[in-house]
Structures are given as structure tokens and as C-alpha cells.
Write a protein that holds these residues in place. Structure first.
Motif, PDB file in Angstrom:
ATOM      1  N   ASP A   1       0.698  -0.968   0.221  1.00 24.46           N
ATOM      2  CA  ASP A   1      -0.291   0.074   0.176  1.00 24.46           C
ATOM      3  C   ASP A   1       0.812   1.465   0.181  1.00 24.46           C
ATOM      4  N   LEU A   2       0.535   2.109  -1.193  1.00 19.43           N
ATOM      5  CA  LEU A   2       1.247   3.382  -1.257  1.00 19.43           C
ATOM      6  C   LEU A   2       0.582   4.640  -0.838  1.00 19.43           C
ATOM      7  N   PRO A   3       1.002   5.615  -1.043  1.00 22.55           N
ATOM      8  CA  PRO A   3       0.536   6.426  -0.358  1.00 22.55           C
ATOM      9  C   PRO A   3       0.051   6.767  -2.059  1.00 22.55           C
ATOM     10  N   SER A   4      -1.412   7.751  -1.962  1.00 19.75           N
ATOM     11  CA  SER A   4      -1.999   8.362  -3.200  1.00 19.75           C
ATOM     12  C   SER A   4      -1.515   9.435  -3.841  1.00 19.75           C
ATOM     13  N   GLU A   5      -0.824  10.416  -4.823  1.00 14.00           N
ATOM     14  CA  GLU A   5      -0.471  11.342  -4.961  1.00 14.00           C
ATOM     15  C   GLU A   5      -1.547  11.913  -5.039  1.00 14.00           C
ATOM     16  N   PRO A   6      -1.048  12.938  -4.115  1.00 12.64           N
ATOM     17  CA  PRO A   6      -1.476  14.285  -3.947  1.00 12.64           C
ATOM     18  C   PRO A   6      -1.996  15.193  -4.795  1.00 12.64           C
ATOM     19  N   VAL A   7      -3.117  16.120  -4.846  1.00 11.70           N
ATOM     20  CA  VAL A   7      -3.132  16.898  -5.487  1.00 11.70           C
ATOM     21  C   VAL A   7      -3.373  18.170  -4.548  1.00 11.70           C
ATOM     22  N   PRO A   8      -3.434  19.184  -5.139  1.00 11.52           N
ATOM     23  CA  PRO A   8      -3.444  20.572  -4.650  1.00 11.52           C
ATOM     24  C   PRO A   8      -4.832  21.112  -4.039  1.00 11.52           C
ATOM     25  N   ASP A   9      -5.287  21.715  -3.448  1.00 14.18           N
ATOM     26  CA  ASP A   9      -5.643  21.887  -2.426  1.00 14.18           C
ATOM     27  C   ASP A   9      -6.261  23.173  -1.693  1.00 14.18           C
ATOM     28  N   GLU A  10      -4.408  24.578  -2.110  1.00 17.38           N
ATOM     29  CA  GLU A  10      -4.836  25.563  -1.765  1.00 17.38           C
ATOM     30  C   GLU A  10      -3.807  26.584  -2.916  1.00 17.38           C
ATOM     31  N   VAL A  11      -4.210  27.734  -3.193  1.00 19.37           N
ATOM     32  CA  VAL A  11      -3.068  28.264  -2.833  1.00 19.37           C
ATOM     33  C   VAL A  11      -2.221  28.875  -2.084  1.00 19.37           C
ATOM     34  N   GLY A  12      -1.122  28.481  -2.429  1.00 18.58           N
ATOM     35  CA  GLY A  12      -0.121  29.030  -1.145  1.00 18.58           C
ATOM     36  C   GLY A  12       1.232  28.929  -1.389  1.00 18.58           C
ATOM     37  N   GLU A  13       2.930  28.742  -0.474  1.00 16.39           N
ATOM     38  CA  GLU A  13       3.785  28.998  -1.555  1.00 16.39           C
ATOM     39  C   GLU A  13       4.383  27.666  -0.386  1.00 16.39           C
ATOM     40  N   CYS A  14       5.639  27.237  -1.469  1.00 15.60           N
ATOM     41  CA  CYS A  14       5.896  26.373  -0.803  1.00 15.60           C
ATOM     42  C   CYS A  14       7.117  26.822  -0.312  1.00 15.60           C
TER      43      CYS A  14
ATOM     44  N   VAL B   1       6.715  31.067 -13.331  1.00 13.42           N
ATOM     45  CA  VAL B   1       5.400  30.589 -12.838  1.00 13.42           C
ATOM     46  C   VAL B   1       4.252  31.779 -12.312  1.00 13.42           C
ATOM     47  N   ALA B   2       3.338  31.403 -12.268  1.00 13.98           N
ATOM     48  CA  ALA B   2       2.181  32.717 -12.328  1.00 13.98           C
ATOM     49  C   ALA B   2       1.589  32.430 -10.697  1.00 13.98           C
ATOM     50  N   ARG B   3       1.620  31.292 -10.161  1.00 14.57           N
ATOM     51  CA  ARG B   3       0.592  31.092  -8.864  1.00 14.57           C
ATOM     52  C   ARG B   3       1.379  29.686  -8.763  1.00 14.57           C
ATOM     53  N   VAL B   4       1.176  29.506  -7.265  1.00 15.27           N
ATOM     54  CA  VAL B   4       1.742  28.201  -7.265  1.00 15.27           C
ATOM     55  C   VAL B   4       0.858  27.654  -6.212  1.00 15.27           C
ATOM     56  N   GLU B   5       0.108  25.927  -5.821  1.00 16.54           N
ATOM     57  CA  GLU B   5      -1.051  26.067  -5.217  1.00 16.54           C
ATOM     58  C   GLU B   5       0.178  24.327  -3.788  1.00 16.54           C
ATOM     59  N   VAL B   6      -0.524  24.160  -2.775  1.00 12.71           N
ATOM     60  CA  VAL B   6      -0.221  23.161  -1.787  1.00 12.71           C
ATOM     61  C   VAL B   6      -1.015  22.309  -1.684  1.00 12.71           C
ATOM     62  N   SER B   7      -0.529  21.629  -0.714  1.00 13.24           N
ATOM     63  CA  SER B   7      -1.517  20.454  -0.232  1.00 13.24           C
ATOM     64  C   SER B   7      -0.759  19.582   0.736  1.00 13.24           C
ATOM     65  N   ALA B   8      -0.871  20.846   1.184  1.00 19.89           N
ATOM     66  CA  ALA B   8      -0.337  20.665   2.597  1.00 19.89           C
ATOM     67  C   ALA B   8      -0.766  19.753   3.634  1.00 19.89           C
ATOM     68  N   ARG B   9      -2.442  19.726   4.123  1.00 16.19           N
ATOM     69  CA  ARG B   9      -2.658  18.810   4.218  1.00 16.19           C
ATOM     70  C   ARG B   9      -3.518  17.365   4.209  1.00 16.19           C
ATOM     71  N   GLN B  10      -2.327  16.803   3.167  1.00 13.28           N
ATOM     72  CA  GLN B  10      -2.584  15.176   3.019  1.00 13.28           C
ATOM     73  C   GLN B  10      -1.467  14.244   3.320  1.00 13.28           C
TER      74      GLN B  10
ATOM     75  N   PRO C   1       1.078  11.336   4.426  1.00 10.82           N
ATOM     76  CA  PRO C   1       2.029  12.192   4.388  1.00 10.82           C
ATOM     77  C   PRO C   1       2.976  12.385   3.609  1.00 10.82           C
ATOM     78  N   ALA C   2       2.311  13.327   2.499  1.00 12.23           N
ATOM     79  CA  ALA C   2       3.209  13.773   1.830  1.00 12.23           C
ATOM     80  C   ALA C   2       2.657  15.582   2.032  1.00 12.23           C
ATOM     81  N   GLU C   3       3.918  16.158   1.821  1.00 10.48           N
ATOM     82  CA  GLU C   3       3.244  17.690   1.357  1.00 10.48           C
ATOM     83  C   GLU C   3       4.378  18.113  -0.006  1.00 10.48           C
ATOM     84  N   SER C   4       3.423  19.053  -0.588  1.00  8.92           N
ATOM     85  CA  SER C   4       3.272  19.752  -2.074  1.00  8.92           C
ATOM     86  C   SER C   4       3.319  20.524  -2.695  1.00  8.92           C
ATOM     87  N   CYS C   5       3.438  20.986  -3.255  1.00 12.57           N
ATOM     88  CA  CYS C   5       3.801  22.225  -4.138  1.00 12.57           C
ATOM     89  C   CYS C   5       4.176  22.145  -5.698  1.00 12.57           C
TER      90      CYS C   5
END
Length: 181
Positions: free
Chosen positions: A35-48, A64-73, A75-79
Motif C-alpha cells: 500500500d502506497l500513499p496516493s498522489e496528492p492533489v493541490p488543495d489551496e493557493v500558497g507558498e512552497c 511561475v504565475a501561481r503556486v498551489e500546495v497540498s499541505a494537509r494530505q 504523509p505528503a507535502e506538495s507544491c
């Protein structure tokens, strides 16, 4: 977490967010699923927190025009870095996972029909992984075990729509340095 996928080493990955760098999913083999973690998806605009817009643009060769993050997913932290054309140019995912699945995660990230690779890569004494150039861009993955934190690993996955692994490598190295090589 959105869920997990069952996969074994060297099989294909789940599709990355908004269609960059990655093949379509292929069913996993019935032998020894992990079982591997699923690929995170962006959930909010923010800074990496580990890659600035400027460094992302310089390393990847696209503004770069905008950055989105998925900090709440966990075990991943994504930009996710988007250009002025509103397309995803670059995705950086930092996983903190059980060391037992690290090899499977690395294989999953570079799986699929490749124009080049996958080939082994290293950075410094502690980081190793794989890289590939796929039809939709390049992917570069580095992993290391965290000493003194139990059986945990850090896995850095960089996906770019650029068809040059050197750009993904440059980003991966900046992120690794920021994480504290």
C-alpha cells in the motif's frame, strides 16, 4: 489521505495531478502488493516552504504565475507550480513514509513507457533514486532513510513537463538542500 493504491515495485503509477508526467494506471500484480500513499492533489493557493517561485522558474525554465500546495494530505507535502497559460509546469512532492515502501515508491514514480530511463541517480552520500524522461516530461526521484527516527524515509518526487531530466534534477537538489541534506 485520499486513499491508497496497491502496487508492487516496477509497476505503473497513479496519474499525476492535472496530467503531467506519468502514464495511465495499470492494475497491480497480485503478488506481494504494497500500500502506497496516493498522489496528492493541490488543495489551496500558497507558498512552497522548500522551493521559491523564483528558484522553480529558474530551474525549470518557465515562469511561475501561481503556486498551489497540498499541505494537509499526509504523509505528503506538495507544491504545484503553474505558468501563465494556467498549465501545471512543475510538481514537487515530499513524502515521509515507512522505510519498507521506499523502493516501491521510487519505482512507482518513474514507471511507464520512457523515452529515456529509468536510470539510477544519487545526490551526496545519503540520497539515491531513479529518473526518467516520459512522453509527458521528466521525473526525478531521490530517497533517504532518516537516522534516529525509526524506520522512516524521505522521498522527494519532482515532475516537470520539460523533457529534460536535468531540470528535474536541479529542482530535486534544491529541495534536498532545503530539507537539510
Amino acid at each position: 489521505m485520499a486513499g491508497t493504491i496497491a502496487i508492487v515495485m516496477a509497476l505503473t503509477a497513479c496519474a499525476p495531478p492535472r496530467g503531467i508526467v506519468g502514464p495511465e494506471s495499470t492494475p497491480a500484480s497480485p503478488t506481494a502488493p504494497v500500500d502506497l500513499p496516493s498522489e496528492p492533489v493541490p488543495d489551496e493557493v500558497g507558498e512552497c516552504r522548500y522551493l521559491t517561485d523564483r528558484l522553480a522558474a529558474e530551474a525549470n525554465g518557465e515562469r511561475v504565475a501561481r503556486v498551489e500546495v497540498s499541505a494537509r494530505q499526509a504523509p505528503a507535502e506538495s507544491c504545484f507550480f503553474y505558468g501563465y497559460d494556467d498549465a501545471l509546469h512543475l510538481a514537487v512532492i515530499v513524502y515521509r513514509v515507512d522505510a519498507a515502501i521506499t523502493g516501491d515508491m521510487v519505482a512507482q514514480a518513474v514507471a511507464g513507457p520512457a523515452d529515456e530511463g529509468p536510470f539510477p541517480v544519487t545526490f551526496g552520500a545519503d540520497w539515491a533514486g531513479r529518473a526518467a524522461v516520459l512522453a509527458s516530461g521528466a521525473v526525478y526521484v531521490l530517497a533517504r532513510s532518516e537516522v534516529g527516527k525509526g524506520a522512516r524515509s524521505v522521498v522527494v518526487v519532482v515532475r516537470t513537463r520539460q523533457k529534460q531530466s536535468v531540470k528535474a534534477r536541479t529542482v530535486a537538489r534544491v529541495v534536498v538542500d532545503e530539507l537539510g541534506r
